[in-house]
Design a protein around this motif. Structure first.
Motif, PDB file in Angstrom:
ATOM      1  N   THR A  97       2.631  -5.937   3.326  1.00 45.61           N
ATOM      2  CA  THR A  97       1.935  -6.766   4.112  1.00 45.61           C
ATOM      3  C   THR A  97       2.165  -8.202   3.918  1.00 45.61           C
ATOM      4  O   THR A  97       1.921  -8.567   2.713  1.00 45.61           O
ATOM      5  CB  THR A  97       0.567  -6.493   4.427  1.00 45.61           C
ATOM      6  OG1 THR A  97      -0.001  -5.114   4.992  1.00 45.61           O
ATOM      7  CG2 THR A  97      -0.566  -7.683   5.359  1.00 45.61           C
ATOM      8  N   ALA A 100       0.141   4.193  -0.293  1.00 49.47           N
ATOM      9  CA  ALA A 100      -0.469   5.334   0.685  1.00 49.47           C
ATOM     10  C   ALA A 100       0.205   5.312   2.086  1.00 49.47           C
ATOM     11  O   ALA A 100       0.310   6.521   2.589  1.00 49.47           O
ATOM     12  CB  ALA A 100      -1.944   5.076   0.498  1.00 49.47           C
ATOM     13  N   THR A 101       0.390   4.329   2.494  1.00 55.09           N
ATOM     14  CA  THR A 101       0.728   3.990   4.029  1.00 55.09           C
ATOM     15  C   THR A 101       2.292   3.460   4.163  1.00 55.09           C
ATOM     16  O   THR A 101       2.563   3.149   4.956  1.00 55.09           O
ATOM     17  CB  THR A 101      -0.367   3.014   4.809  1.00 55.09           C
ATOM     18  OG1 THR A 101      -0.195   1.833   4.091  1.00 55.09           O
ATOM     19  CG2 THR A 101      -1.698   3.707   4.824  1.00 55.09           C
ATOM     20  N   THR A 102       2.701   3.459   2.903  1.00 54.46           N
ATOM     21  CA  THR A 102       4.119   2.782   2.641  1.00 54.46           C
ATOM     22  C   THR A 102       4.376   1.446   3.438  1.00 54.46           C
ATOM     23  O   THR A 102       5.378   1.399   4.124  1.00 54.46           O
ATOM     24  CB  THR A 102       5.233   3.843   2.972  1.00 54.46           C
ATOM     25  OG1 THR A 102       5.074   4.214   4.438  1.00 54.46           O
ATOM     26  CG2 THR A 102       5.241   4.844   2.382  1.00 54.46           C
ATOM     27  N   THR A 103       3.520   0.739   3.345  1.00 56.34           N
ATOM     28  CA  THR A 103       3.323  -0.441   4.080  1.00 56.34           C
ATOM     29  C   THR A 103       3.112  -1.695   3.259  1.00 56.34           C
ATOM     30  O   THR A 103       2.390  -1.715   2.340  1.00 56.34           O
ATOM     31  CB  THR A 103       1.915  -0.737   4.825  1.00 56.34           C
ATOM     32  OG1 THR A 103       2.088   0.408   5.793  1.00 56.34           O
ATOM     33  CG2 THR A 103       1.829  -1.718   5.811  1.00 56.34           C
ATOM     34  N   THR A 144      11.640  -0.113  -1.494  1.00 60.74           N
ATOM     35  CA  THR A 144      10.909   0.551  -0.206  1.00 60.74           C
ATOM     36  C   THR A 144      12.167   0.868   0.670  1.00 60.74           C
ATOM     37  O   THR A 144      13.125   0.106   0.574  1.00 60.74           O
ATOM     38  CB  THR A 144       9.927  -0.487   0.389  1.00 60.74           C
ATOM     39  OG1 THR A 144       9.740   0.036   1.590  1.00 60.74           O
ATOM     40  CG2 THR A 144      10.715  -1.804   0.765  1.00 60.74           C
ATOM     41  N   ASN A 147      -1.264  -6.901  14.007  1.00 59.60           N
ATOM     42  CA  ASN A 147      -1.722  -5.492  14.733  1.00 59.60           C
ATOM     43  C   ASN A 147      -0.828  -5.251  15.941  1.00 59.60           C
ATOM     44  O   ASN A 147      -1.612  -4.354  16.537  1.00 59.60           O
ATOM     45  CB  ASN A 147      -3.180  -5.536  14.719  1.00 59.60           C
ATOM     46  CG  ASN A 147      -3.699  -5.590  13.375  1.00 59.60           C
ATOM     47  OD1 ASN A 147      -3.316  -4.945  12.553  1.00 59.60           O
ATOM     48  ND2 ASN A 147      -4.891  -6.337  13.360  1.00 59.60           N
ATOM     49  N   ASP A 152       1.050  -1.243  -0.106  1.00 62.04           N
ATOM     50  CA  ASP A 152       0.050  -0.002  -0.040  1.00 62.04           C
ATOM     51  C   ASP A 152       0.834   1.087  -0.050  1.00 62.04           C
ATOM     52  O   ASP A 152       1.446   1.617   0.996  1.00 62.04           O
ATOM     53  CB  ASP A 152      -0.798  -0.020   1.221  1.00 62.04           C
ATOM     54  CG  ASP A 152      -1.784   1.151   1.319  1.00 62.04           C
ATOM     55  OD1 ASP A 152      -2.061   1.885   0.038  1.00 62.04           O
ATOM     56  OD2 ASP A 152      -2.666   1.414   2.330  1.00 62.04           O
ATOM     57  N   GLU A 205       5.735   6.186  -5.300  1.00 57.65           N
ATOM     58  CA  GLU A 205       5.527   7.159  -4.804  1.00 57.65           C
ATOM     59  C   GLU A 205       4.537   7.963  -5.156  1.00 57.65           C
ATOM     60  O   GLU A 205       3.776   8.962  -4.507  1.00 57.65           O
ATOM     61  CB  GLU A 205       6.666   8.021  -3.963  1.00 57.65           C
ATOM     62  CG  GLU A 205       7.721   6.786  -3.306  1.00 57.65           C
ATOM     63  CD  GLU A 205       8.823   7.586  -2.797  1.00 57.65           C
ATOM     64  OE1 GLU A 205       8.595   8.407  -1.776  1.00 57.65           O
ATOM     65  OE2 GLU A 205       9.810   7.754  -3.480  1.00 57.65           O
ATOM     66  N   VAL A 244       6.105  -1.518   7.899  1.00 58.63           N
ATOM     67  CA  VAL A 244       6.039  -0.104   7.366  1.00 58.63           C
ATOM     68  C   VAL A 244       7.188   0.677   7.416  1.00 58.63           C
ATOM     69  O   VAL A 244       8.119   0.728   8.450  1.00 58.63           O
ATOM     70  CB  VAL A 244       5.169   0.562   8.333  1.00 58.63           C
ATOM     71  CG1 VAL A 244       4.662   2.043   8.216  1.00 58.63           C
ATOM     72  CG2 VAL A 244       3.774  -0.119   8.723  1.00 58.63           C
ATOM     73  N   THR A 289       9.240   4.275   5.106  1.00 55.67           N
ATOM     74  CA  THR A 289       9.104   5.916   4.911  1.00 55.67           C
ATOM     75  C   THR A 289       8.737   6.031   3.325  1.00 55.67           C
ATOM     76  O   THR A 289       8.348   7.026   2.847  1.00 55.67           O
ATOM     77  CB  THR A 289       9.985   6.480   5.235  1.00 55.67           C
ATOM     78  OG1 THR A 289      11.479   6.093   4.499  1.00 55.67           O
ATOM     79  CG2 THR A 289      10.266   6.393   6.994  1.00 55.67           C
ATOM     80  N   ASP A 298       2.869  -6.743   9.149  1.00 54.27           N
ATOM     81  CA  ASP A 298       3.096  -5.542   8.361  1.00 54.27           C
ATOM     82  C   ASP A 298       4.345  -4.807   8.628  1.00 54.27           C
ATOM     83  O   ASP A 298       4.854  -4.649   9.594  1.00 54.27           O
ATOM     84  CB  ASP A 298       2.091  -4.533   8.936  1.00 54.27           C
ATOM     85  CG  ASP A 298       0.600  -4.988   8.568  1.00 54.27           C
ATOM     86  OD1 ASP A 298       0.179  -5.306   7.476  1.00 54.27           O
ATOM     87  OD2 ASP A 298      -0.029  -5.098   9.725  1.00 54.27           O
TER      88      ASP A 298
END
Length: 275
Positions: free
Chosen positions: A168, A163-166, A188, A206, A161, A243, A236, A238, A234
């Motif tokens: 999974t 948008a959240t630089t994640t 990443t 989580n 994702d 991007e 995460v 930066t 997950d």
């Protein structure tokens, strides 16, 4: 004189009884045991550690530590013994610390301690996993190959994702194990404000956790521990490509064209003011 003799005998008997009691108590507290179900293991094996605390459990946990061949602490955990004093613990070896060689298991309870040893042989490819596998990570309109190793389960799929630089990873953890993943910096990364490496933020189901990171020049290799039953990891950072997504680029391009067209038309139908 006779009274003194009886008193002396009583003192001697009391001392013998006290010494016997202390000796029995010491013998009971030193009844702590620990062993493994085998003496040698290899990648994907489950190391079963068991024993008995040697006393009636007091409600306190047994402290268990495992050290790798280099003397590094590989595992530190607490185990509650059963009512009869017995305990069991399952261990999987892998990751950067899961090197081949002799391991030491050390347990402590109620002031007593015991050790056991076993030998572990990591599979080719390093890190205690059977070689590198490839996961497909789709980001925008591109798909990237992500190398990974996993012990104690399997990887179902991997998503990203931007948008959240994640990133999974969805896993099926049948036992305690670890996920080792290679993250190319051009896909990443995790950086601090001054441009130096920052830690990736890790969540396992989580719950915030941590990763062992080798901070490689072009690729950072993370090793993330998980327990049996875990389903989602997950990672995460930066930054995560793209991007600036394809859709966003198209929208921007259309907007720019629209502005140019509108400006041209306005200029075409506008008149110079009369003087």
């Amino acid at each position: 004189m006779e009274y003194k003799a009886y008193a002396l005998v009583a003192i001697l008997l009391g001392s013998v009884f006290a010494i016997g009691t202390i000796g029995a108590a010491h013998a009971q507290s030193s009844g702590l045991t620990v062993s493994t179900d085998k003496t040698a293991y290899s990648t994907a094996d489950t190391i079963k550690i068991s024993g008995n605390v040697g006393v009636t459990p007091t409600g306190q946990p047994l402290v268990l530590r495992v050290f790798n061949p280099n003397g590094a602490a590989y595992r530190f955990d607490q185990v509650m013994p059963a009512a009869d004093g017995s305990y069991t613990y399952d261990l999987k070896v892998g990751g950067n610390l899961g090197v081949s060689g002799p391991y030491k298991v050390s347990v402590s309870y109620n002031g007593a301690s015991k050790d056991a040893t076993f030998t572990f042989t990591a599979a080719p490819g390093g890190g205690g996993a059977a070689g590198w596998q490839t996961a497909k990570l789709k980001l925008g309109d591109k798909t990237y190959d992500i190398k990974y190793q996993i012990t104690g389960g399997s990887l179902k799929n991997m998503t990203g994702d931007p948008a959240t630089t994640t990133i999974t990873a969805f896993i099926n953890a049948t036992a305690d194990g670890n996920l080792k993943v290679q993250l190319p910096r051009n896909i990443t990364d995790a950086k601090s404000a001054n441009g130096t490496d920052a830690d990736y933020v890790i969540f396992v189901d989580n719950v915030e956790d941590f990763a062992d990171d080798d901070h490689g020049k072009d690729t950072r290799t993370l090793t993330i521990q998980f327990t049996g039953g875990a389903e989602q990891i997950d990672v995460v950072g930066t930054s995560l490509v793209p991007e600036f997504g394809t859709i966003a680029a198209i929208v921007l391009a259309v907007s720019i064209v629209g502005i140019i067209v509108a400006t041209t038309r306005y200029s075409k139908f506008s008149f110079a003011p009369k003087i």
